[in-house]
Design a protein around this motif. Structure first.
Motif, short mmCIF file in Angstrom:
data_model
loop_
_atom_site.label_atom_id
_atom_site.label_comp_id
_atom_site.label_asym_id
_atom_site.label_seq_id
_atom_site.Cartn_x
_atom_site.Cartn_y
_atom_site.Cartn_z
N UNK A 267 16.32 11.01 17.13
CA UNK A 267 15.09 10.16 16.36
C UNK A 267 15.14 10.05 14.68
N UNK A 268 15.11 8.79 14.64
CA UNK A 268 15.59 8.70 12.86
C UNK A 268 13.93 7.31 12.72
N UNK A 269 13.39 8.46 12.04
CA UNK A 269 11.52 7.67 11.58
C UNK A 269 12.03 7.01 10.44
N UNK A 270 11.83 5.86 9.95
CA UNK A 270 11.94 5.53 8.30
C UNK A 270 10.91 5.75 7.50
N UNK A 271 11.05 6.82 6.52
CA UNK A 271 10.61 6.77 5.86
C UNK A 271 9.59 5.63 5.05
N UNK A 272 8.30 5.19 4.68
CA UNK A 272 7.71 4.25 4.03
C UNK A 272 7.29 4.86 3.45
N UNK A 273 6.65 4.03 1.95
CA UNK A 273 5.52 4.19 0.86
C UNK A 273 4.47 3.61 1.57
N UNK A 274 3.47 4.55 1.54
CA UNK A 274 1.76 3.72 2.15
C UNK A 274 1.68 2.37 0.81
N UNK A 275 2.07 2.18 -0.41
CA UNK A 275 1.87 1.44 -1.41
C UNK A 275 2.34 -0.09 -0.86
N UNK A 276 3.46 0.08 -1.27
CA UNK A 276 4.53 -0.99 -1.14
C UNK A 276 5.35 -1.06 -0.60
N UNK A 277 5.30 -0.69 1.24
CA UNK A 277 5.90 -0.68 2.16
C UNK A 277 7.32 0.10 1.82
N UNK A 278 8.09 0.40 0.50
CA UNK A 278 9.52 0.32 0.60
C UNK A 278 9.56 1.20 1.06
N UNK A 279 11.53 1.43 2.26
CA UNK A 279 11.62 2.22 2.59
C UNK A 279 12.42 3.57 1.73
N UNK A 280 12.06 4.57 1.61
CA UNK A 280 12.45 5.36 0.41
C UNK A 280 13.01 7.03 1.20
N UNK A 281 14.56 6.64 0.60
CA UNK A 281 16.08 6.73 1.38
C UNK A 281 16.37 7.99 0.29
N UNK A 282 16.64 9.32 0.26
CA UNK A 282 16.09 10.24 1.03
C UNK A 282 15.00 10.71 1.09
N UNK A 283 14.67 10.88 1.96
CA UNK A 283 13.29 11.09 2.48
C UNK A 283 12.05 12.04 1.28
N UNK A 284 11.26 11.91 1.16
CA UNK A 284 10.18 11.94 -0.23
C UNK A 284 9.08 12.49 -0.12
N UNK A 285 8.34 12.37 -0.94
CA UNK A 285 6.88 13.44 -0.85
C UNK A 285 6.59 11.51 -1.52
N UNK A 286 7.05 11.35 -1.98
CA UNK A 286 6.86 9.93 -3.07
C UNK A 286 7.89 8.92 -3.33
N UNK A 287 7.31 7.81 -3.01
CA UNK A 287 8.28 6.14 -3.64
C UNK A 287 8.80 6.01 -4.54
N UNK A 288 10.20 6.18 -4.72
CA UNK A 288 10.72 5.81 -6.03
C UNK A 288 10.56 4.65 -6.82
N UNK A 289 9.24 3.59 -6.02
CA UNK A 289 9.58 2.38 -6.98
C UNK A 289 8.42 2.65 -7.85
#
Ligand SMILES: [Zn+2]
Length: 148
Positions: A16-38
């Motif tokens: 199952x591929x669960x897309x990591x998403x930012x809770x603030x700006x909604x951007x997809x975060x890749x590679x998976x990380x604790x914080x949004x790169x944006x």
């Protein structure tokens, strides 16, 4: 390992591929990380995409387009009359993530071709993720008759 990453790896281990998403700006975060790169917002995992056959929400298909591809070796021993090679493709998915994925196809895909994520998982040595895509109009996997 961060909670997001371990949760992500548990899911991908089940295909199952669960897309990591930012809770603030909604951007997809890749590679998976604790914080949004944006925006450095928090990250949560979105709905899962899978190739079907996975219990739960794995029926959705993640669609993307080929950016570029390179040929690998022929996949296994081809049956007579159906030579399928596999290609390593850079795929830009609709969720905003770009991944290297493998595509088994009789002819090389062209940039811009539409593909769907057909399977994903951990690599056998556990060092990374493996993704496979297929062209949406290709026959479905005969082992998976769930697409009625
Ligand atoms: Zn963000």
């Amino acid at each position: 390992m961060s909670p997001v990453l371990s949760e992500f790896e548990r899911a991908i281990g089940r295909g199952l591929f669960r897309v990591p998403e930012c809770t603030e700006c909604g951007a997809a975060v890749w590679p998976p990380s604790e914080f949004c790169s944006a925006c450095l917002g928090g990250v949560r995992l979105g709905l899962g995409y899978g190739g079907g056959g996975v219990s739960g929400d794995g029926d959705k298909r993640l669609q993307g387009r080929i950016v570029e591809c390179s040929m690998e070796m022929p996949a296994g021993r081809p049956a007579a009359g159906s030579v399928r090679s596999s290609f390593f493709c850079l795929v830009a998915f609709e969720c905003g993530i770009r991944l290297i994925a493998r595509l088994a196809a009789p002819v090389p895909p062209a940039p811009g071709d539409v593909v769907v994520l057909s399977s994903c998982g951990m690599s056998p040595d556990g060092a990374g993720y493996v993704f496979e895509v297929s062209t949406p109009d290709a026959p479905e996997d005969p082992a998976n008759p769930a697409n009625m």
